[in-house]
Enzyme design. Structure first.
Site, PDB file in Angstrom:
ATOM      1  N   ASP A 255       0.870  -1.176   0.000  1.00 49.61           N
ATOM      2  CA  ASP A 255       0.000   0.000   0.000  1.00 49.61           C
ATOM      3  C   ASP A 255       0.912   1.232   0.000  1.00 49.61           C
ATOM      4  O   ASP A 255       2.148   1.121   0.054  1.00 49.61           O
ATOM      5  CB  ASP A 255      -0.992  -0.016   1.178  1.00 49.61           C
ATOM      6  CG  ASP A 255      -2.220   0.860   0.879  1.00 49.61           C
ATOM      7  OD1 ASP A 255      -2.161   1.685  -0.058  1.00 49.61           O
ATOM      8  OD2 ASP A 255      -3.232   0.729   1.589  1.00 49.61           O
TER       9      ASP A 255
HETATM   10  C1  BGC Z   1      -5.043   3.381   0.156  1.00 51.14           C
HETATM   11  C2  BGC Z   1      -5.198   2.437  -1.009  1.00 51.14           C
HETATM   12  C3  BGC Z   1      -5.030   3.180  -2.303  1.00 51.14           C
HETATM   13  C4  BGC Z   1      -3.672   3.849  -2.297  1.00 51.14           C
HETATM   14  C5  BGC Z   1      -3.352   4.571  -3.587  1.00 51.14           C
HETATM   15  C6  BGC Z   1      -3.785   4.214   0.047  1.00 51.14           C
HETATM   16  O1  BGC Z   1      -3.775   5.235   0.988  1.00 51.14           O
HETATM   17  O2  BGC Z   1      -5.039   2.633   1.350  1.00 51.14           O
HETATM   18  O3  BGC Z   1      -6.456   1.798  -0.939  1.00 51.14           O
HETATM   19  O4  BGC Z   1      -5.179   2.298  -3.386  1.00 51.14           O
HETATM   20  O5  BGC Z   1      -3.626   4.773  -1.240  1.00 51.14           O
HETATM   21  O6  BGC Z   1      -4.145   5.683  -3.761  1.00 51.14           O
END
Ligand code: BGC
Length: 713
Positions: A255
């Protein structure tokens, strides 16, 4: 490839050219756009995410194909969670349709639009089971139930990916966040999780398994730690379970900086160690931290990370790029013309309206206030009555609320000149509006009916928006009380990204519609239901509790040794709160129709042979005066097992259309496999004995009930 080029293939950065919501959600990666192009040409990037459409992708891909040494196409990713330009209901709302086919259709359209804009890969679906409604990301998933999450996970993967990943109309899916991200302690986003392997395997992993079985070729590791091991460095999770047990062959992405965060977790001593731990555990791609480009060359040189491990991850990402058709044609999804041609097509907005309408749940309808007549004087009151600002809801990177249909516009379109409509905000979402309540009271006094549009704003739901209290914000509650005091009947139109604890005048309103965040066609969809042009058919995918303090509350809980009846009496020394029962105010599966459905004549055979099956059935009759669509639900309970089982488990459901006076016998087949649970050593187990069966309109309703006995082998 040099080790630097390999590390580059394992690094994904947010696009330096991101506009609007994209930039707000994921601030560009530090370098400006020309610099990011040079990074790409130098092989320091595998791709970018949340960028600015086809024009940006074209500039980057052209530079890489013309000037880079290896000419490996870039991959363009994005958070396309509930639509690209055509915005569909939030995932939790779509789960309320109990129609996975709808989610498949909306994901298909999202892929069609997004792929037209150069996007190869979506960071969706979120398949985290959400049992604590304080957690803001409950909005992004399919609610509290395992079966519903499994079905919607698979449907969304099929929708995004279609039959051919290389098609210019599809994009790769990314089930996230592996795993138990929704089980954060206290519903606090990013917080630690501590749960048993049994619960992981019975509740949190099955939706992921369903998504992989449907063909998802990527997955995202979660921010959280489970029992002391951050998911981003959990080799048991990312290798033993994911690869060896589930046979997953795609890529694992961290993530957003979750690999670097191993340091903050107190798991890695520094960034260098974090890079090593993440890669060795099975994180192929590093998102946003630049950890792999910074440290892999040195980690390989020192022998701490075998080159073979790096190569394996590089092979996986190149394989996925090949599957997406990028080596054949790096520009297959990049077309400025197609981006515009595919945006918000009328036929796709029609699907958005249907999905939105079917996501609406009718909680209450006292004295059959709904559907409303298209005549008389209607007062639309509340911060969401005439505002577009919160139609789309959170996690909407590419759409503009200005394009959405607000409630007032939808209502006016439905009734034309036949009724008079006033619009009065009454209050802001979290702050009072000077004179607002007085104006609202005057409007209510001058009306035959009030439609009170209140609830949560976009900023209150989604990532990092944990709440300690899931009630209506205070200024809106005050508005509701003042409007209710006028005596004019009220229809509450609730905007929400999670289950809420409704109180006072809101709870006691004559009618309540749960409308979540419905997307582009919000106003039209709500009007369709308000005036009865369509019948309400949504059902709660999350339990609405009496009080915030019941969280986490979900229907398929354990009995405890001292279960209490669902009653207003307070039995002593039982599983009961001082003020409320151990139950939901409006349970999972609940939703009224404009008909009135009775359940009768349960037909539950007394026994099931060890190798046999049973057909269970009940009669549903519409004794009301309007047609309706009833969601008939099948629940079971294993009364005594070597591992205690939940008080109910959803096993199947079916929608039936019933004209007034019509009756239908609804049949389900149960087989031994439907009775499986994980035994003492987590093996799949079935034990002979008694099973309760409910064919019912909700998880808390008796419906048509019976018992059968599974006979020994
Ligand atoms: C979130 C993800 C997301 C990623 C990219 C993160 O903060 O937890 O779900 O895909 O950011 O935007």
């Amino acid at each position: 490839m040099t080790i630097a080029e390999k590390a580059g293939q394992l690094s994904l950065m947010s696009a330096a050219w991101g506009g609007g919501n994209a930039a707000a959600l994921n601030p560009p990666s530090g370098s400006d756009f020309p610099q990011q192009i040079e990074d790409a040409v130098a092989g320091r990037l595998t791709g970018v995410f949340n960028g600015n459409g086809a024009r940006m992708a074209l500039a980057m891909q052209t530079a890489v194909m013309e000037r880079s040494r290896l000419k490996i196409p870039l991959l363009f990713a994005a958070d396309v969670i509930h639509g690209h330009r055509t915005v569909f209901p939030m995932p939790v709302a779509e789960a309320a349709t109990f129609e996975p086919a709808i989610a498949e259709a909306t994901a298909r359209i999202a892929a069609f639009e997004a792929a037209g804009a150069g996007i190869d890969w979506t960071f969706a679906p979120m398949v985290d089971v959400s049992r604590d409604q304080r957690w803001g990301r409950a909005a992004e998933g399919a609610g509290e139930d395992v079966l519903l999450n499994r079905l919607f996970a698979a449907a969304r993967v099929r929708g995004f990916q279609g039959n051919d990943l290389a098609s210019p109309d599809t994009m790769m899916a990314c089930p996230k966040h592996l795993v138990a991200y929704g089980a954060a302690e206290a519903g606090l986003d990013y917080n630690s999780v501590d749960l048993s392997e049994r619960t992981l395997r019975e509740v949190y992993l099955p939706p992921f398994e369903a998504a992989y079985a449907a063909g998802a070729m990527s997955t995202m590791a979660s921010f959280n730690e489970i029992a002391g091991i951050p998911s981003t460095a959990n080799d048991w999770l990312l290798t033993t379970v994911l690869r060896e047990e589930f046979g997953f062959a795609g890529i694992v992405v961290s993530d957003y900086t979750s690999d670097e965060e191993l340091v903050a977790h107190g798991f890695a001593a520094d960034r260098r160690e974090a890079a090593k731990l993440a890669l060795l555990a099975g994180v192929d791609l590093s998102m946003q931290s630049n950890l792999y480009t910074s440290y892999l060359p040195d980690l390989v040189a020192s022998g701490e990370v075998p080159m073979a491990v790096v190569d394996r991850s590089v092979r996986r990402i190149l394989t996925v790029k090949a599957m997406l058709g990028l080596f054949e044609d790096p520009f297959r999804r990049i077309s400025v013309a197609r981006e515009a041609q595919r945006s918000r097509l009328p036929r796709n907005l029609a699907v958005a309206r249907e999905a939105a309408r079917k996501s609406i749940v009718l909680l209450e309808n006292r004295d059959n206030l709904l559907p409303l007549a298209k005549t008389g004087r209607i007062a639309l009151i509340g911060p969401f009555a005439g505002s577009k600002a919160d139609c789309n809801g959170p996690q909407c990177v590419y759409a503009d609320n200005a394009d959405a249909v607000d409630l007032a516009t939808g209502v006016r379109a439905a009734i034309g000149e036949r009724a008079s409509v006033t619009v009065t905000p009454g209050t802001g979402i979290e702050d009072a509006l000077p004179g607002g309540i007085d104006a609202a009271v005057a409007a209510a006094n001058a009306a035959d009916v009030v439609v009170l549009a209140i609830g949560e704003g976009t900023a209150m739901a989604g990532e990092a928006q944990s709440r300690t209290d899931i009630r209506i914000p205070e200024p809106q509650q005050a508005l509701a009380e003042a409007v209710a005091a006028t005596g004019t009947p009220i229809v509450v139109v609730l905007k929400n990204g999670r289950a809420m604890a409704l109180h006072g005048a809101v709870r006691d309103a004559q009618a309540i519609l749960v409308t979540w965040f419905l997307g582009s066609e919000t106003g039209h969809a709500i009007a369709d239901i308000l005036f009865g042009d369509h019948a309400p058919s949504g059902r709660l995918p999350v339990s609405f509790p009496y009080e915030s303090g019941q969280q986490p509350y979900y229907y398929d809980r354990k009995a405890t040794g001292r279960p209490a009846p669902v009653s207003t009496e307070r039995p002593s020394y039982r599983t009961y709160w001082r003020t409320v029962p151990n139950a939901a105010l409006w349970p999972f599966g609940h939703g009224l129709t404009y008909g009135k459905v009775a359940y009768s004549a349960p037909s539950i055979p007394a026994t099931m042979g060890w190798n046999g099956s049973v057909e269970v059935a009940a009669t549903v009759t519409n004794t009301g005066r309007r047609s309706c669509e009833e969601l008939v639900q099948l629940y079971i309970r294993d009364r005594a097992a070597s591992v205690t089982q939940p008080v109910r488990k959803l096993k199947a459901f079916r929608k039936v259309w019933l004209a007034p006076g019509a009756r239908e016998i609804v049949r389900f087949t149960l087989r031994r496999d439907d009775l499986l649970f994980r035994g003492r050593t987590l093996e799949a187990t079935v034990e002979p004995g008694d099973f309760d069966v409910w064919i019912a309109p909700s998880a808390q309703d008796e419906g048509a009930y019976g018992v059968f006995r599974l006979e020994p082998a």
